[in-house]
Scaffold this active site. Structure first.
Site, PDB file in Angstrom:
ATOM      1  N   LYS A  97       2.351  -2.781   6.020  1.00 26.20           N
ATOM      2  CA  LYS A  97       2.538  -2.713   4.576  1.00 26.20           C
ATOM      3  C   LYS A  97       3.965  -2.300   4.214  1.00 26.20           C
ATOM      4  CE  LYS A  97      -1.482  -4.024   3.044  1.00 26.20           C
ATOM      5  NZ  LYS A  97      -1.605  -5.348   2.364  1.00 26.20           N
ATOM      6  N   TYR A 153      -1.481  -0.464  10.162  1.00 24.15           N
ATOM      7  CA  TYR A 153      -1.604  -0.814   8.748  1.00 24.15           C
ATOM      8  C   TYR A 153      -0.373  -0.387   7.959  1.00 24.15           C
ATOM      9  CZ  TYR A 153      -3.517  -0.819   3.990  1.00 24.15           C
ATOM     10  OH  TYR A 153      -3.719  -1.037   2.645  1.00 24.15           O
ATOM     11  N   SER A 187       0.826  -1.200   0.000  1.00 22.65           N
ATOM     12  CA  SER A 187       0.000   0.000   0.000  1.00 22.65           C
ATOM     13  C   SER A 187       0.858   1.247   0.000  1.00 22.65           C
ATOM     14  CB  SER A 187      -0.900   0.018   1.239  1.00 22.65           C
ATOM     15  OG  SER A 187      -1.515   1.279   1.422  1.00 22.65           O
TER      16      SER A 187
END
Length: 266
Positions: free
Chosen positions: A163, A159, A146
């Protein structure tokens, strides 16, 4: 013809998170490029719908439902795919994610769970797939990372950290598995999947996100699927250890979660 290098005729791919969104689009795109596809996600009915679409393209597809938060279930996919389709050439580690949270609401367990779901399970499947990829003469692994693994924004601690780890895992695994297995990743920006349902249904939020994206639009799952096909195909035969940006040019978060500054004694 250069277009022939984007074909994956006679190859078999396994795609996680394949019931909808980027995973479904990637599975269908690989089938359009000639591959048979093993599909995995939790919801069997969604997988069956994607498998039906692939069948109409004249390719084989098999639905392999699994709880991909379990590393043992992720690892088992490699053997299940080979048992169903005879070989394995391409692995697409698409499943992942973590909910946004303020810093003080992010427990150590949230970081651990995000790392396991986004990196540990990708490793579990890739590691189990390696003998099968080698038996097929080599292969390609594509990890879906991401933009939040590269840029900083409030609320994305778990998150974004996971990533970022997946992106560097990709570089390290590429060295470990070269020269016969290529490993690359895609750093995905804002894409119109179920994760953005709130944004897509709110004209104000959508306009804010589009305005903050250099290409002034939210991505389609097919934008990412095209990159998956490229990295999985002979067109990318000289590409490994790379993280390909498919993010509309984003260099900063394009949605403000509205998290305030921390308050303390003055």
């Amino acid at each position: 013809m250069i277009g022939d290098r984007f074909r994956v005729e006679g190859r078999v791919a396994v795609v996680t998170g394949a019931g909808r969104g980027i995973g479904a689009a990637s599975a269908v795109a690989l089938a359009e490029a000639g591959a048979d596809v093993a599909l995995s996600a939790r919801t069997e009915s969604q997988l069956d719908e994607v498998a039906e679409r692939i069948g109409k393209l004249g390719r084989r597809a098999v639905a392999l439902p699994a709880d991909l938060s379990d590393p043992d279930a992720a690892a088992a996919l490699a053997e299940r795919a080979v048992a169903a389709l005879g070989r394995l050439d391409i692995v697409v580690n698409n499943v992942g994610g973590a909910l946004p949270r303020a810093f003080l609401d992010t427990e150590p367990a949230h970081l651990e769970n995000a790392f396991q779901f986004n990196v540990g399970n990708a490793h579990a499947l890739t590691r189990a797939a390696v003998p099968h990829l080698l038996a097929a003469g080599g292969g390609a692994v594509v990890n879906v990372s991401s933009v939040m693994g590269r840029v900083a924004g409030r609320g994305y601690l778990a998150y974004g950290s996971a990533k970022a780890a997946l992106a560097h895992y990709t570089r390290l695994a590429a060295f470990d598995l070269a020269p016969r297995i290529r490993v690359n990743a895609i750093a995905v920006g804002s894409v119109a999947t179920s994760a953005l349902d709130i944004v897509m249904s709110d004209d104000g939020l959508r306009a804010q996100m589009e305005a903050a994206t250099p290409l002034h639009r939210i991505g389609d799952p097919e934008d990412v699927a095209a990159a998956v096909v490229y990295l999985a195909s002979p067109a990318a035969a000289y590409v490994t250890g790379s993280v390909l940006r498919v993010d509309g040019g984003t260099d900063a978060p394009n949605l403000d979660l509205g998290l305030p500054d921390l308050e303390g004694p003055r």
